[in-house]
Design a protein around this motif. Sequence first.
Motif, PDB file in Angstrom:
ATOM      1  N   GLY A  19      71.949  15.872  41.720  1.00  0.00           N
ATOM      2  CA  GLY A  19      70.660  16.560  41.682  1.00  0.00           C
ATOM      3  C   GLY A  19      70.463  17.490  42.866  1.00  0.00           C
ATOM      4  O   GLY A  19      69.983  18.617  42.718  1.00  0.00           O
ATOM      5  N   GLN A  20      70.847  17.027  44.048  1.00  0.00           N
ATOM      6  CA  GLN A  20      70.713  17.853  45.247  1.00  0.00           C
ATOM      7  C   GLN A  20      71.586  19.100  45.162  1.00  0.00           C
ATOM      8  O   GLN A  20      71.146  20.202  45.498  1.00  0.00           O
ATOM      9  CB  GLN A  20      71.100  17.037  46.488  1.00  0.00           C
ATOM     10  N   ILE A  21      72.809  18.924  44.739  1.00  0.00           N
ATOM     11  CA  ILE A  21      73.726  20.062  44.639  1.00  0.00           C
ATOM     12  C   ILE A  21      73.274  21.005  43.528  1.00  0.00           C
ATOM     13  O   ILE A  21      73.340  22.230  43.664  1.00  0.00           O
ATOM     14  CB  ILE A  21      75.180  19.578  44.444  1.00  0.00           C
ATOM     15  N   TRP A  22      72.786  20.447  42.431  1.00  0.00           N
ATOM     16  CA  TRP A  22      72.278  21.239  41.299  1.00  0.00           C
ATOM     17  C   TRP A  22      71.206  22.218  41.775  1.00  0.00           C
ATOM     18  O   TRP A  22      71.284  23.413  41.505  1.00  0.00           O
ATOM     19  CB  TRP A  22      71.730  20.276  40.250  1.00  0.00           C
ATOM     20  N   VAL A  23      70.206  21.712  42.500  1.00  0.00           N
ATOM     21  CA  VAL A  23      69.128  22.602  42.958  1.00  0.00           C
ATOM     22  C   VAL A  23      69.619  23.527  44.067  1.00  0.00           C
ATOM     23  O   VAL A  23      69.130  24.662  44.183  1.00  0.00           O
ATOM     24  CB  VAL A  23      67.851  21.839  43.374  1.00  0.00           C
ATOM     25  N   TYR A  24      70.582  23.094  44.861  1.00  0.00           N
ATOM     26  CA  TYR A  24      71.099  23.944  45.923  1.00  0.00           C
ATOM     27  C   TYR A  24      71.781  25.181  45.341  1.00  0.00           C
ATOM     28  O   TYR A  24      71.608  26.288  45.859  1.00  0.00           O
ATOM     29  CB  TYR A  24      72.060  23.160  46.819  1.00  0.00           C
ATOM     30  N   PHE A  25      72.551  24.992  44.270  1.00  0.00           N
ATOM     31  CA  PHE A  25      73.154  26.142  43.588  1.00  0.00           C
ATOM     32  C   PHE A  25      72.079  27.135  43.164  1.00  0.00           C
ATOM     33  O   PHE A  25      72.217  28.339  43.376  1.00  0.00           O
ATOM     34  CB  PHE A  25      73.950  25.689  42.354  1.00  0.00           C
ATOM     35  N   ALA A  26      71.027  26.636  42.552  1.00  0.00           N
ATOM     36  CA  ALA A  26      69.945  27.505  42.067  1.00  0.00           C
ATOM     37  C   ALA A  26      69.220  28.185  43.231  1.00  0.00           C
ATOM     38  O   ALA A  26      68.855  29.363  43.138  1.00  0.00           O
ATOM     39  CB  ALA A  26      68.972  26.700  41.214  1.00  0.00           C
ATOM     40  N   MET A  27      68.995  27.450  44.313  1.00  0.00           N
ATOM     41  CA  MET A  27      68.335  28.035  45.478  1.00  0.00           C
ATOM     42  C   MET A  27      69.141  29.201  46.045  1.00  0.00           C
ATOM     43  O   MET A  27      68.566  30.188  46.519  1.00  0.00           O
ATOM     44  CB  MET A  27      68.142  26.971  46.563  1.00  0.00           C
ATOM     45  N   GLN A  28      70.459  29.106  45.987  1.00  0.00           N
ATOM     46  CA  GLN A  28      71.314  30.181  46.500  1.00  0.00           C
ATOM     47  C   GLN A  28      71.165  31.458  45.670  1.00  0.00           C
ATOM     48  O   GLN A  28      71.514  32.541  46.136  1.00  0.00           O
ATOM     49  CB  GLN A  28      72.777  29.734  46.541  1.00  0.00           C
ATOM     50  N   GLU A  29      70.633  31.315  44.454  1.00  0.00           N
ATOM     51  CA  GLU A  29      70.372  32.481  43.603  1.00  0.00           C
ATOM     52  C   GLU A  29      68.916  32.929  43.706  1.00  0.00           C
ATOM     53  O   GLU A  29      68.477  33.780  42.956  1.00  0.00           O
ATOM     54  CB  GLU A  29      70.725  32.154  42.149  1.00  0.00           C
ATOM     55  N   GLY A  30      68.166  32.312  44.612  1.00  0.00           N
ATOM     56  CA  GLY A  30      66.773  32.696  44.817  1.00  0.00           C
ATOM     57  C   GLY A  30      65.808  32.107  43.804  1.00  0.00           C
ATOM     58  O   GLY A  30      64.670  32.564  43.696  1.00  0.00           O
ATOM     59  N   LYS A  31      66.234  31.080  43.091  1.00  0.00           N
ATOM     60  CA  LYS A  31      65.366  30.469  42.081  1.00  0.00           C
ATOM     61  C   LYS A  31      64.469  29.416  42.715  1.00  0.00           C
ATOM     62  O   LYS A  31      64.777  28.874  43.788  1.00  0.00           O
ATOM     63  CB  LYS A  31      66.209  29.867  40.963  1.00  0.00           C
ATOM     64  N   ASN A  32      63.367  29.128  42.066  1.00  0.00           N
ATOM     65  CA  ASN A  32      62.468  28.060  42.479  1.00  0.00           C
ATOM     66  C   ASN A  32      63.004  26.750  41.927  1.00  0.00           C
ATOM     67  O   ASN A  32      63.519  26.701  40.810  1.00  0.00           O
ATOM     68  CB  ASN A  32      61.053  28.320  41.947  1.00  0.00           C
ATOM     69  N   VAL A  33      62.857  25.667  42.720  1.00  0.00           N
ATOM     70  CA  VAL A  33      63.402  24.380  42.311  1.00  0.00           C
ATOM     71  C   VAL A  33      62.474  23.236  42.701  1.00  0.00           C
ATOM     72  O   VAL A  33      61.685  23.359  43.633  1.00  0.00           O
ATOM     73  CB  VAL A  33      64.792  24.125  42.949  1.00  0.00           C
ATOM     74  N   THR A  34      62.588  22.141  41.959  1.00  0.00           N
ATOM     75  CA  THR A  34      62.041  20.856  42.384  1.00  0.00           C
ATOM     76  C   THR A  34      63.133  19.819  42.175  1.00  0.00           C
ATOM     77  O   THR A  34      64.002  19.975  41.309  1.00  0.00           O
ATOM     78  CB  THR A  34      60.785  20.432  41.586  1.00  0.00           C
TER      79      THR A  34
END
Length: 177
Positions: A19-34
């Motif tokens: 889960g942590q890595i999943w959102v980290y990938f998205a954050m690197q693309e500038g996406k919002n995450v929870t």
Amino acid sequence: MIEKSFFAGFGGQGIISLGQIWVYFAMQEGKNVTFFPFYGAEKRGGIARASVIISDEEIASPLVVKPDSALVMNIDSLPLCEGMLKENGLLVVNTSLVKENPRRNDIKVVKIEATHMAEQVGNAQFANMVALGAMAKLTGAFSLGNTEVILRKFFSSDKHQFVPMNVKAIEAGAKAV
């Protein structure tokens, strides 16, 4: 774009890390995450779950009640994930450990031998990364284009020795679906 995902398994399978890595990938693309982890009091072997949301827009509520996609890493998680998944949602099942079929016929089921594939890559403990690769490709929640660079940013330098194995596991999962 909004993708609500739920990951479930038992302690020691790397569900929380996934889960942590999943959102980290998205954050690197500038996406919002929870990211909301949940695990039992046991050190290993208890329940482990993570709910995540990835969105191009602001996220109104961090709760994942009816996920778009769910990952089942062990047999005990199948009824929960199957029951909560939205109609026409994606259910990814680790068939190395889950031999039963889901009962619902209004969802898309993708079977992947995540644990077996991780063993082929070099270690069963990388099954979570095999699953990450498969789910990323199936959902399109984020790109896997810069996997090694992102993992090197995510992991502390003392863990960089494991990055190549993680990359291989993610690539194997993406290739398998």
